[in-house]
Design a protein around this motif. Structure first.
Motif, PDB file in Angstrom:
ATOM      1  N   TYR A   1       2.221  -7.318  -8.448  1.00  0.00           N
ATOM      2  CA  TYR A   1       1.774  -6.542  -9.601  1.00  0.00           C
ATOM      3  C   TYR A   1       0.258  -6.486  -9.738  1.00  0.00           C
ATOM      4  CZ  TYR A   1       6.684  -7.292 -10.733  1.00  0.00           C
ATOM      5  OH  TYR A   1       8.052  -7.353 -10.671  1.00  0.00           O
ATOM      6  N   THR A   2      -0.435  -7.467  -9.191  1.00  0.00           N
ATOM      7  CA  THR A   2      -1.897  -7.466  -9.296  1.00  0.00           C
ATOM      8  C   THR A   2      -2.532  -6.333  -8.499  1.00  0.00           C
ATOM      9  OG1 THR A   2      -2.038  -9.025  -7.436  1.00  0.00           O
ATOM     10  CG2 THR A   2      -2.009  -9.959  -9.668  1.00  0.00           C
ATOM     11  N   LEU A   3      -1.747  -5.678  -7.624  1.00  0.00           N
ATOM     12  CA  LEU A   3      -2.291  -4.583  -6.811  1.00  0.00           C
ATOM     13  C   LEU A   3      -2.140  -3.223  -7.478  1.00  0.00           C
ATOM     14  CD1 LEU A   3      -0.974  -5.525  -3.237  1.00  0.00           C
ATOM     15  CD2 LEU A   3      -3.147  -6.141  -4.284  1.00  0.00           C
ATOM     16  N   ILE A   4      -1.446  -3.151  -8.607  1.00  0.00           N
ATOM     17  CA  ILE A   4      -1.029  -1.853  -9.136  1.00  0.00           C
ATOM     18  C   ILE A   4      -2.212  -0.944  -9.479  1.00  0.00           C
ATOM     19  CG2 ILE A   4      -0.844  -2.593 -11.559  1.00  0.00           C
ATOM     20  CD1 ILE A   4       1.813  -0.911 -11.610  1.00  0.00           C
ATOM     21  N   LEU A   5      -3.289  -1.507 -10.024  1.00  0.00           N
ATOM     22  CA  LEU A   5      -4.419  -0.679 -10.412  1.00  0.00           C
ATOM     23  C   LEU A   5      -5.196  -0.141  -9.208  1.00  0.00           C
ATOM     24  CD1 LEU A   5      -5.812  -2.563 -13.535  1.00  0.00           C
ATOM     25  CD2 LEU A   5      -4.426  -0.493 -13.465  1.00  0.00           C
TER      26      LEU A   5
ATOM     27  N   THR B   1      -2.013  -2.753   2.125  1.00  0.00           N
ATOM     28  CA  THR B   1      -0.748  -3.355   1.723  1.00  0.00           C
ATOM     29  C   THR B   1       0.071  -2.402   0.871  1.00  0.00           C
ATOM     30  OG1 THR B   1      -1.721  -5.571   1.784  1.00  0.00           O
ATOM     31  CG2 THR B   1       0.310  -5.305   0.515  1.00  0.00           C
ATOM     32  N   LEU B   2      -0.597  -1.701  -0.048  1.00  0.00           N
ATOM     33  CA  LEU B   2       0.119  -0.708  -0.853  1.00  0.00           C
ATOM     34  C   LEU B   2       0.746   0.353   0.041  1.00  0.00           C
ATOM     35  CD1 LEU B   2      -2.341  -0.142  -3.861  1.00  0.00           C
ATOM     36  CD2 LEU B   2      -0.073  -1.185  -3.947  1.00  0.00           C
ATOM     37  N   GLU B   3      -0.009   0.809   1.029  1.00  0.00           N
ATOM     38  CA  GLU B   3       0.488   1.843   1.930  1.00  0.00           C
ATOM     39  C   GLU B   3       1.713   1.352   2.718  1.00  0.00           C
ATOM     40  OE1 GLU B   3      -1.071   4.627   5.639  1.00  0.00           O
ATOM     41  OE2 GLU B   3      -2.179   2.829   5.065  1.00  0.00           O
ATOM     42  N   TYR B   4       1.600   0.174   3.301  1.00  0.00           N
ATOM     43  CA  TYR B   4       2.719  -0.360   4.090  1.00  0.00           C
ATOM     44  C   TYR B   4       3.937  -0.632   3.212  1.00  0.00           C
ATOM     45  CZ  TYR B   4       1.658  -1.127   9.017  1.00  0.00           C
ATOM     46  OH  TYR B   4       1.474  -0.956  10.368  1.00  0.00           O
TER      47      TYR B   4
ATOM     48  N   GLU C   1      -1.357  -9.102  10.080  1.00  0.00           N
ATOM     49  CA  GLU C   1      -2.724  -9.223   9.573  1.00  0.00           C
ATOM     50  C   GLU C   1      -3.255  -7.838   9.215  1.00  0.00           C
ATOM     51  OE1 GLU C   1      -7.222 -10.014  11.282  1.00  0.00           O
ATOM     52  OE2 GLU C   1      -5.509 -10.784  12.416  1.00  0.00           O
ATOM     53  N   ALA C   2      -3.524  -7.618   7.939  1.00  0.00           N
ATOM     54  CA  ALA C   2      -4.094  -6.343   7.504  1.00  0.00           C
ATOM     55  C   ALA C   2      -5.542  -6.252   7.957  1.00  0.00           C
ATOM     56  CB  ALA C   2      -4.017  -6.222   5.983  1.00  0.00           C
ATOM     57  N   ASN C   3      -5.903  -5.084   8.432  1.00  0.00           N
ATOM     58  CA  ASN C   3      -7.273  -4.866   8.855  1.00  0.00           C
ATOM     59  C   ASN C   3      -8.220  -5.046   7.674  1.00  0.00           C
ATOM     60  OD1 ASN C   3      -8.919  -4.104  11.090  1.00  0.00           O
ATOM     61  ND2 ASN C   3      -7.352  -2.610  11.640  1.00  0.00           N
ATOM     62  N   ASN C   4      -9.187  -5.911   7.812  1.00  0.00           N
ATOM     63  CA  ASN C   4     -10.121  -6.159   6.717  1.00  0.00           C
ATOM     64  C   ASN C   4     -11.511  -5.595   6.985  1.00  0.00           C
ATOM     65  OD1 ASN C   4     -11.093  -7.857   8.675  1.00  0.00           O
ATOM     66  ND2 ASN C   4     -10.811  -9.752   7.518  1.00  0.00           N
ATOM     67  N   ASP C   5     -11.644  -4.819   8.072  1.00  0.00           N
ATOM     68  CA  ASP C   5     -12.945  -4.266   8.456  1.00  0.00           C
ATOM     69  C   ASP C   5     -12.832  -2.747   8.558  1.00  0.00           C
ATOM     70  OD1 ASP C   5     -15.755  -4.653   9.793  1.00  0.00           O
ATOM     71  OD2 ASP C   5     -14.640  -3.349  11.166  1.00  0.00           O
ATOM     72  N   PHE C   6     -13.741  -2.036   7.935  1.00  0.00           N
ATOM     73  CA  PHE C   6     -13.669  -0.575   7.860  1.00  0.00           C
ATOM     74  C   PHE C   6     -13.616   0.069   9.238  1.00  0.00           C
ATOM     75  CE2 PHE C   6     -15.907   3.520   7.900  1.00  0.00           C
ATOM     76  CZ  PHE C   6     -15.118   4.254   7.019  1.00  0.00           C
ATOM     77  N   PHE C   7     -14.538  -0.285  10.118  1.00  0.00           N
ATOM     78  CA  PHE C   7     -14.612   0.369  11.422  1.00  0.00           C
ATOM     79  C   PHE C   7     -13.424  -0.013  12.304  1.00  0.00           C
ATOM     80  CE2 PHE C   7     -19.036   0.314   9.956  1.00  0.00           C
ATOM     81  CZ  PHE C   7     -19.317   1.672  10.040  1.00  0.00           C
TER      82      PHE C   7
ATOM     83  N   PHE D   1       0.067 -10.616   5.312  1.00  0.00           N
ATOM     84  CA  PHE D   1      -0.099 -11.951   4.726  1.00  0.00           C
ATOM     85  C   PHE D   1      -1.475 -12.144   4.106  1.00  0.00           C
ATOM     86  CE2 PHE D   1      -1.007 -12.523   9.334  1.00  0.00           C
ATOM     87  CZ  PHE D   1      -2.323 -12.984   9.274  1.00  0.00           C
ATOM     88  N   ASN D   2      -2.428 -11.228   4.374  1.00  0.00           N
ATOM     89  CA  ASN D   2      -3.782 -11.362   3.813  1.00  0.00           C
ATOM     90  C   ASN D   2      -4.094 -10.204   2.882  1.00  0.00           C
ATOM     91  OD1 ASN D   2      -3.796  -9.560   6.049  1.00  0.00           O
ATOM     92  ND2 ASN D   2      -6.009  -9.801   6.286  1.00  0.00           N
ATOM     93  N   LYS D   3      -3.100  -9.816   2.089  1.00  0.00           N
ATOM     94  CA  LYS D   3      -3.226  -8.589   1.295  1.00  0.00           C
ATOM     95  C   LYS D   3      -4.317  -8.671   0.229  1.00  0.00           C
ATOM     96  CE  LYS D   3       0.635 -10.002  -1.672  1.00  0.00           C
ATOM     97  NZ  LYS D   3       2.018  -9.676  -2.058  1.00  0.00           N
ATOM     98  N   LYS D   4      -4.673  -9.859  -0.220  1.00  0.00           N
ATOM     99  CA  LYS D   4      -5.659  -9.976  -1.293  1.00  0.00           C
ATOM    100  C   LYS D   4      -7.058 -10.311  -0.787  1.00  0.00           C
ATOM    101  CE  LYS D   4      -2.143 -11.474  -4.611  1.00  0.00           C
ATOM    102  NZ  LYS D   4      -1.702 -12.552  -5.528  1.00  0.00           N
ATOM    103  N   GLU D   5      -7.282 -10.134   0.517  1.00  0.00           N
ATOM    104  CA  GLU D   5      -8.558 -10.568   1.090  1.00  0.00           C
ATOM    105  C   GLU D   5      -9.732  -9.706   0.636  1.00  0.00           C
ATOM    106  OE1 GLU D   5     -10.382 -11.850   5.439  1.00  0.00           O
ATOM    107  OE2 GLU D   5      -8.323 -11.154   5.264  1.00  0.00           O
ATOM    108  N   ASN D   6      -9.560  -8.398   0.631  1.00  0.00           N
ATOM    109  CA  ASN D   6     -10.606  -7.497   0.131  1.00  0.00           C
ATOM    110  C   ASN D   6      -9.968  -6.183  -0.296  1.00  0.00           C
ATOM    111  OD1 ASN D   6     -10.187  -5.991   2.502  1.00  0.00           O
ATOM    112  ND2 ASN D   6     -11.946  -6.887   3.550  1.00  0.00           N
ATOM    113  N   LEU D   7     -10.785  -5.224  -0.681  1.00  0.00           N
ATOM    114  CA  LEU D   7     -10.270  -3.949  -1.177  1.00  0.00           C
ATOM    115  C   LEU D   7      -9.438  -3.232  -0.124  1.00  0.00           C
ATOM    116  CD1 LEU D   7     -10.161  -1.719  -3.324  1.00  0.00           C
ATOM    117  CD2 LEU D   7     -12.342  -0.854  -2.414  1.00  0.00           C
ATOM    118  N   LEU D   8      -9.918  -3.238   1.120  1.00  0.00           N
ATOM    119  CA  LEU D   8      -9.219  -2.526   2.181  1.00  0.00           C
ATOM    120  C   LEU D   8      -7.834  -3.117   2.439  1.00  0.00           C
ATOM    121  CD1 LEU D   8      -9.251  -0.340   4.312  1.00  0.00           C
ATOM    122  CD2 LEU D   8     -10.464  -1.902   5.852  1.00  0.00           C
TER     123      LEU D   8
END
Length: 639
Positions: free
Chosen positions: A589-593, A383-386, A456-462, A371-378
């Motif tokens: 579609y905004t995630l395609i690039l 989201t693309l992976e899932y 909730e997609a992980n938004n933190d690298f570590f 549900f938070n797929k557009k929060e940051n790059l990660l």
């Protein structure tokens, strides 16, 4: 002095608890039909908050009993309580002390004279003294005192019934001998034939990497054929009769997740399923004070029943879920994580699909997304992976009829078949992938359903690295367990299932482990062929440097450079294409690039894979905790 039931019902529940007369009447109806105490219905079916109940007791002048959980002892009639533990849990009564002429109990509802009489009948004597405690304290006391037999089954049932299928042993003696023999043979051959062995090793790694990526690429294309399919139509869903629906158990394993408990309550309220037919178990570890206290202090009504799991190792999600199985009442059972937002009609879709498909289908896996797929790059990459994993790859496996590694949540089981399979392996940290294969090995089938649960997609690298290293470690565990006897596995799952397992389970962690090694080889080969190494040998005599370079080049001939470049170019292009495909089903579609960044995302997987490999050797059962509730998104992104 104990007041009458009517006095307490009016004073505590109606006047101080603010329950309406019609609500009390409804609770009394459920009390009889569900065979649970009035208070338990009020607290666990969304009528009364725990904070409001505690406040009502205090205002009534009731002194709340505080347990000393470190010194609790079973009463002399402990076998009676053990065999009737479910009843004591439903009635919220704990026998504190019993002698030949004295009985002292702790209860949560001072108005519950009926169950006081039942306790006296069960234990064979009158109650001389009673105390009043919060319901969670009574539950905890009962579980840690009388639930140890269930705990033992939760941990060791797979080990006791089928030792070969349990991950309690990471490497068997035969596997260690095999790995040692391969290493010794490889080192010996390298000593005598260094160039040939090095080139062969490089070729094998390149070939396996390419085959693994190609398999997932073809699997995604195959799964895309089901992109618009609907396994349960709207017309079929509209025909569902609420009165005919079975009891449905939902397990909610939580650990140190007080920050998402409030969200969990609201998410559960959105489920379109009759409330009285939901059997929702919140699984809390006895030593998780953070979550335990958060539930005790909830200031709005809940629709879950807390289960307190006695402390024991391993402290894993599958152990907690196994414990919950012994207190479940549903015909079907599913697992949601604390932050999950399932489609509100998901349970009805599952029950409808189970009626349609053959009896040998015992698990239905729903799709997961964020549900938070557009929060940051990660979160975008995650989201693309899932999306390609659950929307394309798993349907591809489903269509090919090969083992499907279940996701960690939103997998729906026939309860009796889940118990027949022994539940989950408490020592495996990706217990659902393992269970999917064990089900397939027993000729049961798993299918997927086009219903989504948002997480909730992980938004933190570590935090992402911690989570992913556990997942990959679990794939390694699962592979080692089921490859203890490859011939036996082949006989169980057949040729198609065997190779599907090799490429999907084995290939997944192999790819991430090999990717950085081959990338370094490729970079080194490119440097070698561009003359940059000459600079590194500027301090040596020209003839010496040429001899060194010519010796190194023997290990990396030009044709091998071409193969490596082709492998990495085509392999990465295939995975980029797969990621690009992933946006179409959900129209993101905004995630395609962002799919172009996939090679860097794979390097993150490689970091996680090596961390998981180290943990597999040093602490295989350690459950690397993923922190939830980090997102700043309060609403689901548009799908």
């Amino acid at each position: 002095m104990m007041h009458t039931k009517e006095y307490y019902r009016k004073s505590l529940f109606q006047e101080k608890g603010n329950l309406r007369a019609d609500q009390i009447e409804r609770i009394e109806f459920l009390e009889k039909s569900l065979q649970k105490s009035f208070l338990k219905i009020a607290l666990n079916y969304g009528y009364l908050s725990r904070r409001a109940w505690k406040k009502a007791l205090i205002e009534e002048g009731v002194e709340l009993y505080q347990f000393n959980f470190e010194s609790l002892e079973a009463i002399s009639n402990q076998e009676v309580v053990k065999t009737q533990l479910h009843w004591f849990l439903d009635c919220l009564v704990f026998p504190l002390k019993q002698t030949d002429d004295y009985l002292e109990v702790v209860l949560s509802d001072p108005s519950d004279s009926i169950n006081i009489n039942n306790v006296e009948e069960l234990l064979g004597q009158k109650v001389d003294k009673f105390h009043v405690a919060e319901d969670l304290d009574v539950l905890k006391a009962l579980h840690i005192t009388y639930g140890l037999d269930y705990l033992d089954k939760a941990i060791f049932r797979i080990y006791d019934s089928d030792r070969e299928s349990c991950a309690i042993e990471t490497f068997t003696k035969k596997q260690l001998i095999f790995i040692g023999a391969i290493l010794i043979l490889g080192a010996s051959l390298f000593y005598f034939f260094p160039v040939g062995v090095a080139i062969t090793f490089n070729l094998i790694l390149n070939a396996l990497l390419f085959l693994s990526i190609s398999f997932k690429f073809l699997l995604t294309l195959y799964g895309s054929r089901m992109e618009t399919s609907r396994k349960v139509s709207k017309a079929e869903l509209d025909k569902v009769n609420d009165d005919e629906l079975p009891i449905y158990t939902i397990l909610l394993p939580v650990f140190k997740e007080s920050e998402v408990i409030h969200k969990l309550v609201w998410n559960l309220r959105n489920l379109d399923y009759p409330l009285e037919k939901l059997d929702v178990k919140l699984l809390i570890e006895a030593d998780d004070a953070m979550t335990y206290n958060a539930v005790k202090d909830m200031n709005f009504p809940c629709i879950f029943e807390p289960l307190i799991i006695p402390p024991a190792q391993p402290k894993t999600k599958p152990k907690a879920c196994n414990y919950g199985l012994y207190f479940s009442k549903g015909k079907y059972l599913t697992i949601y994580d604390a932050e999950d937002i399932p489609d509100n009609n998901q349970l009805k879709l599952v029950t409808s699909l189970f009626k349609k498909i053959p009896d040998d289908y015992v698990v239905i896996q729903c799709a997961l997304n964020y549900f938070n797929k557009k929060e940051n790059l990660l979160t975008r990459l995650f989201t693309l992976e899932y999306s390609y994993w659950f929307d394309y790859m798993l349907p591809g496996l489903d269509n090919l009829d090969v083992p499907i590694p279940l996701g960690g949540t939103s997998n729906h089981f026939k309860f009796d078949k889940l118990m027949e399979l022994g539940g989950w392996d408490g020592f495996n940290v990706t217990e659902d992938a393992d269970l999917g294969l064990r089900a397939y090995a027993k000729s049961y089938k798993v299918t997927v359903l086009d219903s989504t649960t948002l997480e909730e997609a992980n938004n933190d690298f570590f935090n992402w690295i911690r989570q992913r290293s556990r997942w990959i470690k679990g794939y390694m565990q699962t592979y080692l367990v089921h490859m203890r006897n490859p011939i036996k596995l082949l006989q169980k799952v057949g040729v198609k299932g065997f190779f599907g397992f090799q490429f999907f389970i084995g290939g997944t962690f192999f790819t991430f482990l090999v990717y950085p090694i081959l990338l370094l080889f490729l970079i080194f080969m490119l440097i070698l062929n561009t003359g940059l190494l000459d600079f590194l040998f500027f301090w040596t005599d020209y003839s010496v440097s040429q001899n060194i370079l010519e010796s190194i080049q023997l290990f990396f001939p030009d044709w091998l450079v071409i193969i490596a470049i082709f492998n990495f170019s085509v392999g990465n292009l295939m995975m980029i294409y797969v990621n690009m495909m992933a946006v179409f089903r959900r129209r993101s579609y905004t995630l395609i690039l962002y799919a172009l960044i996939n090679p860097l995302y794979w390097l993150m997987h490689s970091i996680s894979a090596y961390k998981g490999l180290i943990q597999l050797i040093t602490k295989p059962f350690y459950w690397e905790k993923t922190n939830h509730g980090l997102t700043k998104s309060s609403k689901p992104s548009s799908i």
